[in-house]
Design an enzyme around this catalytic site. Structure first.
Site, PDB file in Angstrom:
ATOM      1  N   GLU A 239      -7.524  -8.785   2.267  1.00  0.00           N
ATOM      2  CA  GLU A 239      -7.025  -9.719   1.264  1.00  0.00           C
ATOM      3  C   GLU A 239      -7.361 -11.142   1.688  1.00  0.00           C
ATOM      4  O   GLU A 239      -7.274 -11.484   2.863  1.00  0.00           O
ATOM      5  CB  GLU A 239      -5.507  -9.586   1.099  1.00  0.00           C
TER       6      GLU A 239
ATOM      7  N   SER B 271      -4.591 -11.055  -2.340  1.00  0.00           N
ATOM      8  CA  SER B 271      -3.166 -10.764  -2.385  1.00  0.00           C
ATOM      9  C   SER B 271      -2.666 -11.015  -3.796  1.00  0.00           C
ATOM     10  O   SER B 271      -3.224 -11.832  -4.540  1.00  0.00           O
ATOM     11  CB  SER B 271      -2.433 -11.675  -1.399  1.00  0.00           C
TER      12      SER B 271
ATOM     13  N   LYS C  46       0.813  -1.220   0.000  1.00  0.00           N
ATOM     14  CA  LYS C  46       0.000   0.000   0.000  1.00  0.00           C
ATOM     15  C   LYS C  46       0.844   1.267   0.000  1.00  0.00           C
ATOM     16  O   LYS C  46       0.307   2.370  -0.124  1.00  0.00           O
ATOM     17  CB  LYS C  46      -0.931   0.013   1.229  1.00  0.00           C
TER      18      LYS C  46
END
Length: 616
Positions: free
Chosen positions: A493, A519, A124
Site C-alpha cells: 500500500e 490504503s 486482509k
C-alpha cells in the site's frame, strides 16, 4: 436430509478414535448429533481492530450452544496494515490474505466442521475469510469487530484538525509546519479506541460490503466496536448460524450457502454500494478474488460497468470530515442500500442470511422509509462514548437525533449525489491495458484531468525518500513501479507516499501512479492496480523520467504519451537486459515465503489471486 459433514468424525464404529479426541476437547454424548460450528476468530494484541476480540468468541459460542450447536473456536493471523506501513512489513499484508484463506479452509476441512462464523475486522482478515467461505461453500456468517471512534477535534498552532484519525497523524508527520509537540497532540487523538480505523478505509469498506453481499447482519459495517449494541450482533450471529445449519442439513435448503447468498446479483449490489459510498480501492481486489473463489461470473468489466451507472452518495474520511460513526447515525449501510434501491440501482431478487428478500431486509432496517422500525431506530442511535478504551461494548450513548438529511447529510439520495459517476473508476489505456483503479470520490472534479512529466521510482521506499527530501516538484506524476503482487512482491500500500505528498502541500499538485495499491486512507490523484504490472511486462516498466503521463477520469484513460516506435525500442532493450522486468538497484530482502507467493501471484485485474495448476 443432508448428512452433517461432521458425521464422519462423530458417527459409527470407525469414528471411535475421533470421538475419543472430541471428548478430550470437551464434547459429550449429546453433542455428537449436533452441528459442529467453527468460529474463526482473529484476536491479536497487535491490531487495535482485533485487540478486543479475545472474549467475543465466547459470546458467539454461548449463543451457538444455546441454539443447539457445538461451537469450536480457532484463531487466524491478522496483520495491521498501519503498523506494517512504510517498511518491509507491508510486503506481507496482501499475501496474508491467502494465508488466512488457506488456514480457515485447513481447519474447517481437516475437522469436517458443518458451518462457520467468521469474526474478522481489519484489512486482509475479512477478505481472507470471505475467500475461504466462498471456497468452502458451507453455511457461513460474518460478524466483525466494528469501527473505532473518531479522534476528538484538536487545535495545533492555531490550526484545527476536526475530527482526527490515522491519516491526520501520518500527514502531520510530513508537515514541516507541525512541530513535535503539535504532532504529539494529533498522534494522541487520532486513534482513541479499539476497532478498525474510523474512516471509510479498507476494513470498514469490506465489512460494509459483507452486509450488501448478504453474509452479515445489518449494522455490521458501522456499529462502533465500543457500543453495547454491537454485542447483539455477535449473539445474533451465533443463533443465526444454527438456524442456517438446520435449514441446510435438516431441510435441504441450499439457499443459505455462501454461493447462493453471495451470487452474481449480490456481487453487483455489493459493488454498487461500494461505488455509492466511495469505498477503498482495495475492495476491487478483494471482491474480484472472492468472486473467483466462489466461481461467480464477476470481473473488472462488471466493476467498470457499475462505475458508469452508480452515483456517489457518501463521502467519508479520508475524503471528508465524516467518519463511520456519522455513517451509522445516518442509517448505516441499509440507508445507502435503501437510497440505491429507490433509484432502481439494485437487484431485488437477492436474499441474506437474515432476510428472505431485499424488500424484507430494507423494510426492517432502512430508517429512511416512511415507517422505520423501532429496532432499526434503536440500532442507529448508537453513539460514540468519547472515552479512550480498548474495551468493547463499553458505552451505551445515544445520538439525540438521527441524520436523515438526504440533501446535505452524510448519506445523500440520488438527486443530490456528490457525483453522477461512482466513487471508484476503472481506467484503461496503453499504460493500463488490463485496467487500473482511481478513487474519484477522493478528488475534486477540477482535478479529473491531470497531465505531467513522470518522476520514476523503483520502490515505495525511494518514493518516500524523494518526497521527504523535497525532490518531487509540483506538476509531476510520481511513478512507483515494481510494487505489484509479483514485483514487490506483495503489492504494498502506498499510504505513506500519498500522505507525505499531502503533508508537503503537494496533494493536489502532483499525481501518483503505481502497480501497487493504496490504503483506504489514501487520498489525492492516486492511480493504483495498474495491470499488467511492471514485473509482468507492463508498460509502466518502460517509463522514463520526463515522459508525459496523462490521467483522464472523464474519459477513463491512463496513457503514456510516448511514440510507439520509441516504446518498442525500449521493450526490446528491456527484454535482452541482464535482469529483464526487475527493478534497478533496489535494496530489498525477499524471504522464501514471499518468493513462493510471488511465483503464483497474478496481477491486480484478477484480484491478485494465486495462479495454481489444477491437480484434481
Amino acid at each position: 436430509m443432508i448428512p452433517l459433514r461432521s458425521s464422519v468424525t462423530t458417527q459409527g464404529r470407525n469414528a471411535a478414535g475421533a470421538r475419543a479426541l472430541w471428548r478430550a476437547a470437551g464434547l459429550k454424548d449429546g453433542d455428537f448429533n449436533k452441528p459442529i460450528i467453527a468460529i474463526a476468530n482473529s484476536y491479536t494484541q497487535f491490531v487495535p481492530g482485533h485487540v478486543h476480540l479475545k472474549d467475543v468468541g465466547d459470546i458467539v459460542a454461548g449463543a451457538i450452544r444455546e441454539a443447539g450447536g457445538v461451537p469450536r473456536e480457532f484463531n487466524t493471523i491478522a496483520v495491521d496494515d498501519g503498523i506494517a506501513m512504510g517498511h518491509g512489513g507491508m510486503l506481507y499484508s496482501l499475501p496474508s490474505r491467502e494465508i488466512i484463506s488457506d488456514s480457515v479452509e485447513y481447519m474447517v476441512n481437516a475437522h469436517a466442521a458443518d458451518a462457520i462464523v467468521c469474526i474478522s475486522n481489519c484489512d486482509k482478515i475479512t477478505p481472507g475469510m470471505l475467500n475461504a467461505a466462498m471456497r468452502l461453500n458451507i453455511p457461513a456468517i460474518f460478524v466483525s469487530g466494528g469501527p473505532m471512534e473518531a479522534g476528538k477535534a484538536v487545535v495545533v498552532d492555531g490550526v484545527a484538525h476536526t475530527p482526527t484519525d490515522l491519516i491526520t497523524a501520518i500527514s502531520a508527520s510530513a508537515n514541516d509546519s507541525v512541530d513535535d509537540r503539535g504532532l504529539s497532540i494529533v498522534e494522541n487523538s487520532a486513534c482513541p479506541t479499539c476497532g478498525s480505523c474510523s474512516g471509510m478505509f479498507t476494513a470498514n469498506s469490506m465489512n460494509s460490503l459483507t452486509e450488501a453481499l448478504g453474509l452479515s447482519l445489518p449494522g455490521n459495517g458501522s456499529t462502533l466496536a465500543t457500543h453495547a449494541a454491537r454485542r447483539a450482533l455477535f449473539e445474533n450471529a451465533g443463533r443465526t448460524i444454527v438456524d442456517m445449519c438446520q435449514r441446510y442439513y435438516n431441510h435441504d435448503d441450499d439457499s443459505v450457502l455462501p454461493r447462493n447468498v453471495a451470487n452474481k446479483h449480490a456481487f453487483d449490489n455489493a459493488m454498487t454500494l461500494d461505488m455509492a459510498m466511495g469505498g477503498s480501492t482495495n475492495t476491487v481486489l478483494h471482491i474480484l478474488a472472492a468472486a473467483q473463489e466462489g466461481d461467480i461470473d464477476f470481473d473488472l468489466a462488471d466493476i467498470d460497468r457499475l462505475s458508469r451507472e452508480v452515483p456517489c452518495l457518501s463521502k467519508v474520511a479520508p475524503n471528508s470530515n465524516y467518519h463511520m460513526e456519522d455513517v451509522h447515525r445516518a442509517g448505516g449501510i441499509p440507508a445507502i442500500l435503501g437510497e440505491l434501491n429507490r433509484a432502481g440501482l439494485l437487484h431485488d431478487d437477492v436474499h441474506a442470511v437474515h432476510a428472505q428478500s431485499l424488500s424484507d431486509w430494507l423494510a426492517t432496517w432502512d430508517i429512511r422509509t416512511d415507517n422505520p422500525t423501532q429496532i432499526a431506530l434503536d440500532l442507529f442511535h448508537a453513539a460514540p462514548g468519547g472515552v479512550r478504551t480498548t474495551v468493547p461494548f463499553s458505552t451505551d450513548n445515544k445520538w439525540d437525533e438521527l441524520d436523515t438529511d438526504s440533501e446535505n447529510g452524510c448519506i445523500r439520495d440520488v438527486d443530490h449525489a456528490y457525483t453522477a459517476d461512482g466513487g471508484l473508476v476503472i481506467l484503461r489505456g496503453n499504460l493500463a491495458e488490463d485496467g487500473a483503479v482511481i478513487k474519484a470520490a477522493g478528488i475534486d472534479e477540477s482535478l479529473w484531468h491531470f497531465s505531467g512529466p513522470a518522476h520514476v521510482l523503483e520502490s515505495q521506499e525511494d518514493a518516500v525518500n524523494a518526497i521527504l527530501n523535497k525532490q518531487i516538484k509540483p506538476g509531476e506524476v510520481v511513478v512507483i513501479r515494481y510494487e505489484g503482487p509479483a514485483g514487490g512482491p506483495g503489492m504494498q500500500e502506498m499510504l505513506h507516499p500519498t500522505a507525505f505528498l499531502k503533508g508537503a502541500g503537494l496533494g493536489t499538485q502532483c499525481a501518483l501512479i503505481t502497480d501497487g495499491r493504496f490504503s483506504g486512507g489514501s487520498s489525492g490523484i492516486s492511480v493504483g492496480h495498474i495491470s499488467p504490472e511492471a514485473a509482468h511486462g507492463g508498460l509502466i516498466g518502460l517509463i522514463h523520467d520526463g515522459d508525459t503521463v496523462t490521467i483522464d477520469v472523464h474519459k477513463r484513460q491512463l496513457t503514456l504519451d510516448v511514440p510507439e516506435d520509441v516504446l518498442a525500442e525500449r521493450r526490446e532493450k528491456m527484454n535482452v537486459s541482464e535482469h529483464p522486468w526487475r527493478p534497478l538497484n533496489r535494496q530489498r530482502r525477499v524471504s522464501k515465503a514471499l518468493q513462493a507467493y510471488a511465483s503464483m501471484a497474478t496481477s491486480a485485474d484478477t484480484g491478485a489471486v494465486r495462479k495454481v495448476n489444477d491437480r484434481r
